[in-house]
Design a protein around this motif. Sequence first.
Motif, PDB file in Angstrom:
ATOM      1  N   ARG A 200     -43.682  -5.904 -26.429  1.00 21.36           N
ATOM      2  CA  ARG A 200     -43.496  -6.295 -27.829  1.00 21.36           C
ATOM      3  C   ARG A 200     -43.235  -5.097 -28.737  1.00 21.36           C
ATOM      4  O   ARG A 200     -42.788  -5.265 -29.877  1.00 21.36           O
ATOM      5  CB  ARG A 200     -44.733  -7.064 -28.295  1.00 21.36           C
ATOM      6  N   VAL A 201     -43.541  -3.893 -28.267  1.00 17.53           N
ATOM      7  CA  VAL A 201     -43.261  -2.679 -29.046  1.00 17.53           C
ATOM      8  C   VAL A 201     -42.709  -1.604 -28.119  1.00 17.53           C
ATOM      9  O   VAL A 201     -42.936  -1.633 -26.905  1.00 17.53           O
ATOM     10  CB  VAL A 201     -44.541  -2.152 -29.754  1.00 17.53           C
ATOM     11  N   ASN A 202     -42.011  -0.642 -28.709  1.00 20.24           N
ATOM     12  CA  ASN A 202     -41.470   0.487 -27.950  1.00 20.24           C
ATOM     13  C   ASN A 202     -42.558   1.571 -27.879  1.00 20.24           C
ATOM     14  O   ASN A 202     -42.517   2.569 -28.595  1.00 20.24           O
ATOM     15  CB  ASN A 202     -40.202   1.011 -28.618  1.00 20.24           C
ATOM     16  N   HIS A 203     -43.523   1.339 -27.005  1.00 17.56           N
ATOM     17  CA  HIS A 203     -44.730   2.174 -26.948  1.00 17.56           C
ATOM     18  C   HIS A 203     -44.418   3.630 -26.624  1.00 17.56           C
ATOM     19  O   HIS A 203     -43.589   3.934 -25.757  1.00 17.56           O
ATOM     20  CB  HIS A 203     -45.677   1.603 -25.888  1.00 17.56           C
ATOM     21  N   ARG A 204     -45.107   4.514 -27.349  1.00 15.45           N
ATOM     22  CA  ARG A 204     -45.114   5.942 -27.049  1.00 15.45           C
ATOM     23  C   ARG A 204     -46.560   6.412 -26.963  1.00 15.45           C
ATOM     24  O   ARG A 204     -47.393   5.999 -27.782  1.00 15.45           O
ATOM     25  CB  ARG A 204     -44.395   6.741 -28.135  1.00 15.45           C
TER      26      ARG A 204
END
Length: 560
Positions: A200-204
Amino acid sequence: MPLETPVHVANELARRGYNAEPEAVTLIASASDPAGALERTLETVPDEAVKLTADHVKEAIETRSRSGGQGGDVGASPGTDDPGRSADPTVSTGESDPGSTDTGSGAPVETKGVSGDGSAAASDTGASTATVEADADQPTGTGQSSSERASESGRTPADPDAQSIDIEGDISSTGTGEYADFVAVFRDRYEKLSKQLRGRVNHRPTDAIESMPGGSEAAMVGMVSDIRSTASGHWLVELEDTNGTFPCLVMKDRDIADLVNELLLDEVIAVDGTLADDGGILFVDSLYFPEIPRTYEPSTADREVEAALISDVHVGSQEFEADAWHRFTDWLHTADADRVEYLLIAGDMVEGVGVYPGQDEELDIVDLYEQYERFSEYLKEVPGDVEIVMIPGNHDAVRLAEPQPAFDEELRDIMSAHDARISGNPSTVTVEGVDVLMYHGVSLDEVIAELPDEKATYEEPHKPMYQLLKKRHVAPQFGGQTRLAPEKEDHLVIESVPDVFHSGHVHKLGYGKYHNVLTINSGCWQAQTDFQKSVNIDPDVAFAPIVSLDTLDLRIHDFE
């Protein structure tokens, strides 16, 4: 002993060392002279017989009839209509919260004892086979004694070949309490829940975000390690991943600011937003929980079959409602309960000893093992064809820290009635294809204490259960009121979506649907104790939620 009900007949047969088919028990109980019918049956049953059958009973009675004896005639056969039969036990219904977006149109409505004013309006939801208008002046029950109801119609025996149960959750404790165990369990929690959020998110990771230039868009998945408000009224939420921590600011005028009120320490969430000019803080635009997908479609059984969901029996307490329990088990022997083939008990079989201050003054049975022996006797009143599953609660004789392993062998031997299935707390019980998450519910105290009233209250116990589903964890916060044990993995994560979520502990009845997951807190079988009175707990006593596994419709029977 008097044998006016199938329960009494079954108990007398068990005392004499006999197993019996439910139909055989019903035939004896419906005879004009049950005691005589029982004696004649035992006199004529073959020595090699393993189980007393209906044919044995009929043969004994027919033999008596041919010899000119009187008083052994069997009454109406099971299912025969009786013009004198009154209604089933009262079913109370009411209105669900019209403002709730989480309760689907097919959800069961609130029941009396749940709504804020303690009342319930009549509503035909299609979930109950019988509904009555809930009136404060209307007495509960049918006006019949339990023996009259039980003897009027007999239960059709279940087909054991059609029944199916599979259980996941009975753990053996592996933690030693060392620092490494705590690290392992939180890493496992993070890994399991982050998998549900990374799509759901572009995790970093935090160290990568720290190296990004100011003004960049960024997103991360992290465990909530701190929540505090700033001098200006904004919210600073510190998130932690396996590489470090990073501060995230939720502005008070943003729509998502209200979601901060739902956060608990140690739960896993995802955020995205924009880094400050100096890159040292993330201004949050969106906040995500692991959640139950709104499109979730629950599984159902392939045949018409029902399960009774109860909890908090508390045998051993002076306030245990034995008469209500007898009414419940007597009802299980009637035709109205033909489809009830499963009984799921979500903890607190007994009152226990030393659980709260002054408890010894409220005990009817002071020996813990005698409490379990008595509970086992009450369990024998349940029809023999009903499959029983039990998990422990905080009053039971297992460790208090969750996850709780199942009862030890000594207690299992005591509670041997019906060869009940016993598992840990929590457990997922798959009943004919329907996944039922059973959790006793100690963490509900903490959720209710931490969150605002519109999100979680004792009067509507299904709402804090919604929060646990949203967070995909049955006990998110560590170090508070809920004792959590460090294991090699976090067994409290809700990895797969259940079809039914069943809990207890708070002694309040409430139910609804959250994203199509039927959520039930089943009340208790213990009247208000002095301790409960001192902490303002008014329990909902002797309700039995009955779930149709083929439709996930719900009916509530009141045996008070």
